[in-house]
Design a protein around this motif. Sequence first.
Motif, PDB file in Angstrom:
ATOM      1  N   HIS B  87       0.997  -1.140   0.038  1.00 39.85           N
ATOM      2  CA  HIS B  87      -0.176  -0.052  -0.045  1.00 39.85           C
ATOM      3  C   HIS B  87       0.748   1.361   0.038  1.00 39.85           C
ATOM      4  O   HIS B  87       1.960   1.250   0.634  1.00 39.85           O
ATOM      5  CB  HIS B  87      -0.915   0.163   1.271  1.00 39.85           C
ATOM      6  CG  HIS B  87      -2.091   1.133   1.116  1.00 39.85           C
ATOM      7  ND1 HIS B  87      -1.742   2.194   1.513  1.00 39.85           N
ATOM      8  CD2 HIS B  87      -3.190   0.933   0.805  1.00 39.85           C
ATOM      9  CE1 HIS B  87      -2.773   3.219   1.312  1.00 39.85           C
ATOM     10  NE2 HIS B  87      -3.879   2.146   0.793  1.00 39.85           N
ATOM     11  N   GLU B  88       0.390   2.305  -0.726  1.00 40.48           N
ATOM     12  CA  GLU B  88       1.490   3.621  -1.030  1.00 40.48           C
ATOM     13  C   GLU B  88       1.632   4.132   0.649  1.00 40.48           C
ATOM     14  O   GLU B  88       2.668   4.953   0.674  1.00 40.48           O
ATOM     15  CB  GLU B  88       0.907   4.483  -2.003  1.00 40.48           C
ATOM     16  CG  GLU B  88      -0.555   5.115  -1.510  1.00 40.48           C
ATOM     17  CD  GLU B  88      -0.849   6.439  -2.503  1.00 40.48           C
ATOM     18  OE1 GLU B  88      -0.125   6.719  -3.326  1.00 40.48           O
ATOM     19  OE2 GLU B  88      -1.956   6.953  -2.057  1.00 40.48           O
ATOM     20  N   ASP B  89       0.797   3.842   1.393  1.00 44.05           N
ATOM     21  CA  ASP B  89       1.017   4.589   2.814  1.00 44.05           C
ATOM     22  C   ASP B  89       2.244   4.394   3.132  1.00 44.05           C
ATOM     23  O   ASP B  89       2.956   5.413   4.071  1.00 44.05           O
ATOM     24  CB  ASP B  89      -0.204   4.318   3.802  1.00 44.05           C
ATOM     25  CG  ASP B  89      -1.348   5.275   3.451  1.00 44.05           C
ATOM     26  OD1 ASP B  89      -1.435   6.250   2.521  1.00 44.05           O
ATOM     27  OD2 ASP B  89      -2.640   5.034   3.893  1.00 44.05           O
ATOM     28  N   ILE B  90       2.917   3.239   3.160  1.00 40.88           N
ATOM     29  CA  ILE B  90       4.349   2.921   3.656  1.00 40.88           C
ATOM     30  C   ILE B  90       5.200   3.971   3.175  1.00 40.88           C
ATOM     31  O   ILE B  90       6.106   4.605   4.121  1.00 40.88           O
ATOM     32  CB  ILE B  90       4.696   1.450   3.669  1.00 40.88           C
ATOM     33  CG1 ILE B  90       5.807   1.354   4.466  1.00 40.88           C
ATOM     34  CG2 ILE B  90       4.746   1.022   2.251  1.00 40.88           C
ATOM     35  CD1 ILE B  90       6.124  -0.146   4.866  1.00 40.88           C
ATOM     36  N   PHE B  91       5.135   4.182   2.132  1.00 43.36           N
ATOM     37  CA  PHE B  91       6.155   5.153   1.281  1.00 43.36           C
ATOM     38  C   PHE B  91       5.854   6.534   1.696  1.00 43.36           C
ATOM     39  O   PHE B  91       6.433   7.583   1.918  1.00 43.36           O
ATOM     40  CB  PHE B  91       6.148   4.966  -0.120  1.00 43.36           C
ATOM     41  CG  PHE B  91       6.675   3.542  -0.524  1.00 43.36           C
ATOM     42  CD1 PHE B  91       7.943   3.141  -0.300  1.00 43.36           C
ATOM     43  CD2 PHE B  91       5.475   2.739  -0.789  1.00 43.36           C
ATOM     44  CE1 PHE B  91       8.252   1.723  -0.695  1.00 43.36           C
ATOM     45  CE2 PHE B  91       5.798   1.434  -1.411  1.00 43.36           C
ATOM     46  CZ  PHE B  91       7.239   0.850  -1.178  1.00 43.36           C
ATOM     47  N   THR B  92       4.448   6.981   1.672  1.00 38.39           N
ATOM     48  CA  THR B  92       4.089   8.306   2.083  1.00 38.39           C
ATOM     49  C   THR B  92       4.490   8.738   3.506  1.00 38.39           C
ATOM     50  O   THR B  92       5.164   9.541   3.671  1.00 38.39           O
ATOM     51  CB  THR B  92       2.619   8.313   2.066  1.00 38.39           C
ATOM     52  OG1 THR B  92       2.013   7.923   0.769  1.00 38.39           O
ATOM     53  CG2 THR B  92       1.916   9.791   2.221  1.00 38.39           C
ATOM     54  N   PHE B  93       4.287   7.403   4.383  1.00 39.13           N
ATOM     55  CA  PHE B  93       4.717   7.961   5.861  1.00 39.13           C
ATOM     56  C   PHE B  93       6.248   8.114   6.009  1.00 39.13           C
ATOM     57  O   PHE B  93       6.621   9.021   6.737  1.00 39.13           O
ATOM     58  CB  PHE B  93       4.024   6.806   6.763  1.00 39.13           C
ATOM     59  CG  PHE B  93       2.781   7.099   7.551  1.00 39.13           C
ATOM     60  CD1 PHE B  93       1.556   7.142   6.482  1.00 39.13           C
ATOM     61  CD2 PHE B  93       2.673   7.317   8.840  1.00 39.13           C
ATOM     62  CE1 PHE B  93       0.410   7.373   7.244  1.00 39.13           C
ATOM     63  CE2 PHE B  93       1.648   7.794   9.351  1.00 39.13           C
ATOM     64  CZ  PHE B  93       0.330   7.857   8.477  1.00 39.13           C
TER      65      PHE B  93
END
Lengths: 455, 97
Positions: B87-93
């Motif tokens: 999920h893209e959130d791991i990179f966003t965070f």
Amino acid sequence: MTITFAREEIQQTIKMIHEENLDIRTITMGISLLDCGSEDIRRMEQKVYDKIVKNAGKLVQVGEQISARYGIPIINKRVSVTPIAIAAAHLDTEEMVRIAKALNRAAREVGINFIGGFSALVQKGFTVGDLALIEAIPQALSETEFVCSSVNIGTTKTGINMDAVLKMGQVILKCAQLTADQDGIAAAKLVVFCNAPEDNPFMAGAFHGVGEPECVINVGVSGPGVVAKVVKEFPEADFSELSNLIKQTSFKITRMGELIGRAASKALEVPFGIVDLSLAPTPAIGDSVAEILENMGLERCGTHGTTAALALLNDAVKKGGAMASSHVGGLSGAFIPVSEDAGMVRAVEEGALTLDKLEAMTCVCSVGLDMIALPGDVSAETISAIIADEAAIGMINKKTTAVRVIPAIGKKAGDRVEFGGLLGGAPVMAIHPFSSKVFVNRGGRIPAPLISLSN
Amino acid sequence: MTLSLEESNRAIITILGRDQTGIIAWVSGRLAEYRVNILDISQTIVDEFFTMIMVVDLNPATTGLVDLARILEQEGSDKGLQVKVQHEDIFTFMHRI
């Protein structure tokens, strides 16, 4: 729509997880047992068991789903409960052991790997429940698999309860004796604190403080390997640059904790408490705090300069991590457990790292003398004196300190003990041969220091 | 950029491995089967080493992220490729404040 991340950013994240052992060390659910009291011990066992299973029933499954969704390992799923000496203050020693076994059954049912909170807070004195619980610790820990215990014997505000310190020396020795055939494993599940935090997600010291909500999710991150790598990559960096590099890395590591904590909180419909931004090593090669210190330019961890290196590391980890999370709590600092850190083990084996140096290192990091094997002929009074020294450091420096030592029954300094899994194995460390018996037997309390008068 | 935490249904697919014919054909074929929409794709080869990063939208998909990840990782592994779906959130965070 374009790719919103640079290729390097995506590759860095993947590399941190797959090559440098970045992981979420633990999701720990805190559960209040304050409403589980009953005069009838069988009824109380059932209430405790039911409440844990009801709240934590989906913890492991949700942890695994989140891990798969984000592609980051979540190593442990755990539960902490209200200190049993408070939740079950009316029980006697035998009944306390039965509650420990109920906790163990609940832990097995929900599939977690540790449950913490077989605990007492006795910094200023004992209640009847505290005494019953402390008496029950050796049997409780040697006859259960998952239960962890902690006892807080001092705080900056109250001073140190030296009667409790004396007692805990005996309890630790008894724990080791009862599990001598497993290298004293029961003592590895017991920690003695000064200034214990009430929201710590790490074992063996996790418990759910009385100021905490009904149920809460706390997350502990890891990542010594990631920090070790970045320190190694910049051998020319001066201390300001080094600190900045560690801060940036710590920020990224802690963000992972924040993400997983928010996701777990949402999926379990339980409030998110804190991220504990500790650097927690494992016995795996490349996941070592000692290696970070050595990468800074020390030939071996434990030599002159180690305390300064650790102070810089610990401070930079906090500065980077504090900005990454809405709520930072727990222990939040670099851990230096000996048996759980391959670099520490090597430093001890090569004679670079001694017990006295470890004590000095605990002045500038979290938490204390952790996972240290002592010679089997150590006296209870010597263990108490080790606890008193550590507690004094915590009390005066307004920080958490702890002692988790394991007397290796039948073994002497230089022999090896094996605990297995994340607890690792270690050489038995030498202690001072001179007695502290008269000192620790004085009784009473060491008064709170002047710095406690802060109002 | 807001920190979405599951408001978005975008994932990042990364493939690493020795270059061979048909990698993109295989992965885009499988994604089409599951009605996963490709939003962006970037691919390079350095010394015969293949690297691909793809942004996909799982909103129209007939499968969930976790199942898709399991299928692609397994099939990729059979071809000697390291495939990750996150999920893209791991990179966003990690990379965006």
